[in-house]
Design a protein around this motif. Structure first.
Motif, PDB file in Angstrom:
ATOM      1  N   SER A  37      17.487 -15.655  16.617  1.00 36.21           N
ATOM      2  CA  SER A  37      16.807 -16.438  17.643  1.00 36.21           C
ATOM      3  C   SER A  37      17.062 -17.928  17.437  1.00 36.21           C
ATOM      4  N   LEU A  38      16.912 -18.672  18.498  1.00 34.29           N
ATOM      5  CA  LEU A  38      17.137 -20.108  18.454  1.00 34.29           C
ATOM      6  C   LEU A  38      15.899 -20.876  17.987  1.00 34.29           C
ATOM      7  N   ASN A  39      14.875 -20.143  17.514  1.00 36.96           N
ATOM      8  CA  ASN A  39      13.675 -20.828  17.049  1.00 36.96           C
ATOM      9  C   ASN A  39      13.819 -21.205  15.583  1.00 36.96           C
ATOM     10  N   GLN A  40      12.717 -21.518  14.901  1.00 36.85           N
ATOM     11  CA  GLN A  40      12.787 -22.012  13.538  1.00 36.85           C
ATOM     12  C   GLN A  40      13.200 -20.953  12.518  1.00 36.85           C
ATOM     13  N   ASP A  41      13.344 -19.680  12.939  1.00 33.41           N
ATOM     14  CA  ASP A  41      13.767 -18.626  12.026  1.00 33.41           C
ATOM     15  C   ASP A  41      15.286 -18.485  11.970  1.00 33.41           C
ATOM     16  N   LEU A  42      16.024 -19.442  12.538  1.00 35.99           N
ATOM     17  CA  LEU A  42      17.486 -19.430  12.472  1.00 35.99           C
ATOM     18  C   LEU A  42      17.905 -19.543  11.006  1.00 35.99           C
ATOM     19  N   ASN A  43      18.543 -18.499  10.491  1.00 36.47           N
ATOM     20  CA  ASN A  43      18.832 -18.404   9.070  1.00 36.47           C
ATOM     21  C   ASN A  43      20.333 -18.238   8.849  1.00 36.47           C
ATOM     22  N   LEU A  44      20.992 -19.320   8.432  1.00 33.99           N
ATOM     23  CA  LEU A  44      22.447 -19.296   8.278  1.00 33.99           C
ATOM     24  C   LEU A  44      22.896 -18.413   7.127  1.00 33.99           C
ATOM     25  N   ARG A  45      22.129 -18.405   6.030  1.00 37.83           N
ATOM     26  CA  ARG A  45      22.520 -17.616   4.859  1.00 37.83           C
ATOM     27  C   ARG A  45      22.480 -16.126   5.183  1.00 37.83           C
ATOM     28  N   ILE A  87      24.913 -13.533  18.840  1.00 37.28           N
ATOM     29  CA  ILE A  87      24.033 -13.733  19.988  1.00 37.28           C
ATOM     30  C   ILE A  87      22.812 -14.528  19.524  1.00 37.28           C
ATOM     31  N   LEU A  88      22.601 -15.682  20.141  1.00 38.92           N
ATOM     32  CA  LEU A  88      21.424 -16.502  19.856  1.00 38.92           C
ATOM     33  C   LEU A  88      20.457 -16.346  21.029  1.00 38.92           C
ATOM     34  N   THR A  89      19.300 -15.762  20.737  1.00 42.22           N
ATOM     35  CA  THR A  89      18.341 -15.406  21.792  1.00 42.22           C
ATOM     36  C   THR A  89      17.268 -16.474  21.980  1.00 42.22           C
ATOM     37  N   LYS A  90      16.395 -16.213  22.963  1.00 40.05           N
ATOM     38  CA  LYS A  90      15.232 -17.063  23.260  1.00 40.05           C
ATOM     39  C   LYS A  90      15.647 -18.467  23.682  1.00 40.05           C
ATOM     40  N   LYS A  91      16.712 -18.510  24.463  1.00 38.74           N
ATOM     41  CA  LYS A  91      17.232 -19.776  24.979  1.00 38.74           C
ATOM     42  C   LYS A  91      16.201 -20.500  25.827  1.00 38.74           C
ATOM     43  N   ASP A  92      15.336 -19.725  26.489  1.00 37.33           N
ATOM     44  CA  ASP A  92      14.335 -20.320  27.379  1.00 37.33           C
ATOM     45  C   ASP A  92      13.267 -21.092  26.611  1.00 37.33           C
ATOM     46  N   GLU A  93      13.186 -20.892  25.289  1.00 35.59           N
ATOM     47  CA  GLU A  93      12.173 -21.571  24.488  1.00 35.59           C
ATOM     48  C   GLU A  93      12.683 -22.872  23.882  1.00 35.59           C
ATOM     49  N   CYS A  94      13.934 -23.238  24.173  1.00 35.93           N
ATOM     50  CA  CYS A  94      14.542 -24.422  23.555  1.00 35.93           C
ATOM     51  C   CYS A  94      15.019 -25.411  24.611  1.00 35.93           C
ATOM     52  N   THR A  95      15.088 -26.670  24.218  1.00 31.22           N
ATOM     53  CA  THR A  95      15.678 -27.689  25.086  1.00 31.22           C
ATOM     54  C   THR A  95      17.198 -27.595  24.978  1.00 31.22           C
ATOM     55  N   GLU A  96      17.886 -28.220  25.915  1.00 32.57           N
ATOM     56  CA  GLU A  96      19.356 -28.216  25.890  1.00 32.57           C
ATOM     57  C   GLU A  96      19.879 -28.857  24.608  1.00 32.57           C
ATOM     58  N   GLU A  97      19.220 -29.916  24.165  1.00 32.99           N
ATOM     59  CA  GLU A  97      19.646 -30.593  22.945  1.00 32.99           C
ATOM     60  C   GLU A  97      19.477 -29.681  21.737  1.00 32.99           C
ATOM     61  N   GLU A  98      18.352 -28.950  21.665  1.00 35.69           N
ATOM     62  CA  GLU A  98      18.121 -28.024  20.551  1.00 35.69           C
ATOM     63  C   GLU A  98      19.160 -26.910  20.547  1.00 35.69           C
ATOM     64  N   ILE A  99      19.504 -26.424  21.733  1.00 31.77           N
ATOM     65  CA  ILE A  99      20.523 -25.365  21.830  1.00 31.77           C
ATOM     66  C   ILE A  99      21.857 -25.868  21.312  1.00 31.77           C
ATOM     67  N   ARG A 100      22.267 -27.073  21.751  1.00 27.31           N
ATOM     68  CA  ARG A 100      23.555 -27.638  21.308  1.00 27.31           C
ATOM     69  C   ARG A 100      23.577 -27.833  19.797  1.00 27.31           C
ATOM     70  N   GLU A 101      22.465 -28.341  19.248  1.00 29.26           N
ATOM     71  CA  GLU A 101      22.402 -28.580  17.806  1.00 29.26           C
ATOM     72  C   GLU A 101      22.500 -27.270  17.015  1.00 29.26           C
ATOM     73  N   ASN A 102      21.785 -26.243  17.467  1.00 33.58           N
ATOM     74  CA  ASN A 102      21.797 -24.961  16.755  1.00 33.58           C
ATOM     75  C   ASN A 102      23.154 -24.268  16.856  1.00 33.58           C
ATOM     76  N   VAL A 103      23.779 -24.346  18.025  1.00 31.73           N
ATOM     77  CA  VAL A 103      25.106 -23.744  18.194  1.00 31.73           C
ATOM     78  C   VAL A 103      26.108 -24.435  17.273  1.00 31.73           C
ATOM     79  N   ALA A 104      26.032 -25.764  17.183  1.00 28.78           N
ATOM     80  CA  ALA A 104      26.949 -26.515  16.329  1.00 28.78           C
ATOM     81  C   ALA A 104      26.776 -26.110  14.863  1.00 28.78           C
ATOM     82  N   VAL A 105      25.524 -25.904  14.440  1.00 27.63           N
ATOM     83  CA  VAL A 105      25.242 -25.489  13.063  1.00 27.63           C
ATOM     84  C   VAL A 105      25.843 -24.103  12.799  1.00 27.63           C
TER      85      VAL A 105
END
Length: 353
Positions: free
Chosen positions: A115-123, A142-160
């Motif tokens: 999910s794109l929330n704070q439980d995004l765990n790279l390890r 697949i990164l879910t819960k896109k509706d719960e994030c801003t566009e900036e948060e989505i871009r930052e998480n995808v980049a990570v």
């Protein structure tokens, strides 16, 4: 289209009568549900099958193609044999036993769901990527819960995520609004192909299944607000037949994926580190005190994160340890086998006297 093609059959020919071929849809302990593309059957393995099976890997898993004897009047079947798997996602079985467990077989695409929330765990994602490559299937994130994030948060998480998933497609979706669902189906889950959803509890796998099925087929629960961690909803592995003709395996959430194998594909999952290692001055560089160490240089400059390098080291150690355990188990199993043979021979000789 034949009835087997409807459930993902891709083999051009086989020596066995196609009327005796079925696919495993559900596994619950020692019970199976199989389908031949027209009818479903409750199934169990034959006595001979059970006697010849020496480990968990030998038993059917969701997605397996099996040869069965059908009992149509009772809607039951007996599993006689598993056909060769083209891919299999394996993990170390839960508990203290050194034993492999097949999560799913004959998968075309492994969907690593987070999910794109704070439980995004790279390890944790690195572990799934490593196991996905080792399975023989193609990974997609697949990164879910896109509706719960801003566009900036989505871009930052995808980049990570892009920083650890080189060359792997990354989709952002919302099962609530349907955003990204068409791209998922059109590009990665077309008719006749088999996918598998893998990820920890609460990342939205069950909700995604319901969206793809256009029906409430999986129970869903809200995540804990305190830490965004999910609660277990799916309790067994099951294959679903999507309206577009694709097949999708949903699996119980695995917060900690214990690896079984992966040494052969470690360089693929961590190709950035492997490339840096090749640039070290010394081939046997330990990346600690040697001059001309490209890894140390990348760590100092921030080109390579300490967390990712430590994860790489940890996985190396874990895989080496697991291999030693497996080798020890093989030696003990072989010792037990010869002990049993010796015992049977002594008993046979005693009866002959």
């Amino acid at each position: 289209m034949s009835k087997l093609n409807k459930i993902g059959w891709e083999f051009s020919s086989h020596d066995v009568d196609e009327e005796r071929i079925a696919r495993v849809v559900t596994v619950q302990k020692n019970r199976y549900r199989v389908t031949d593309g027209e009818n479903d059957f409750l199934a169990h393995v034959s006595g001979k099958f059970r006697m010849n099976a020496s480990q968990s890997l030998d038993f059917p898993s969701v997605g397996d193609w099996v040869i069965v004897d059908k009992l149509p009047q009772e809607q039951k079947a007996v599993i006689l044999e598993i056909l060769p798997r083209k891919s299999q996602f394996i993990r170390q079985a839960a508990g203290g036993k050194t034993e492999a467990q097949v999560v799913g077989a004959n998968i075309d695409t492994v969907f690593i769901v987070n999910s794109l929330n704070q439980d995004l765990n790279l390890r944790r994602m690195e572990r799934y990527i490593l196991s996905a490559y080792d399975s023989g299937a193609s990974p997609v994130i697949i990164l879910t819960k896109k509706d719960e994030c801003t566009e900036e948060e989505i871009r930052e998480n995808v980049a990570v995520v892009e920083g650890i998933a080189f060359g792997i497609p990354i989709l952002t979706i919302s099962s609530l609004t349907g955003d990204g669902i068409s791209e998922l189906l059109d590009n990665y889950l077309p008719s006749g192909k088999t996918g598998a959803l893998l990820g920890s509890s609460g990342v939205g796998k069950s909700t995604l299944v319901n969206k793809l099925m256009n029906a409430e087929v999986q129970e869903t629960k809200s995540i804990r607000e305190a830490d965004s961690k999910g609660r277990h909803t799916t309790t067994h592995r099951e294959m679903f037949f999507l309206p577009n003709g694709a097949l999708l395996i949903d699996t119980p959430g695995m917060r900690e994926l214990q690896l079984w194998e992966g040494e052969a594909v470690l360089d693929t999952a961590f190709q950035d580190i492997e490339t840096l290692e090749e640039e070290c001055r010394f081939a046997d560089c330990s990346h600690r005190t040697e001059p001309g160490c490209r890894i140390k240089e990348a760590l100092d400059s921030g080109e390579l994160s300490t967390e990712r390098f430590e994860s790489y080291r940890k996985l190396q150690r874990e895989l080496a340890y697991e291999k030693r355990k497996q080798n020890k188990k093989s030696m003990l199993d072989e010792k037990h086998r010869w002990k049993q043979i010796s015992k049977e021979q002594r008993h046979k000789y005693k009866n002959m006297r």
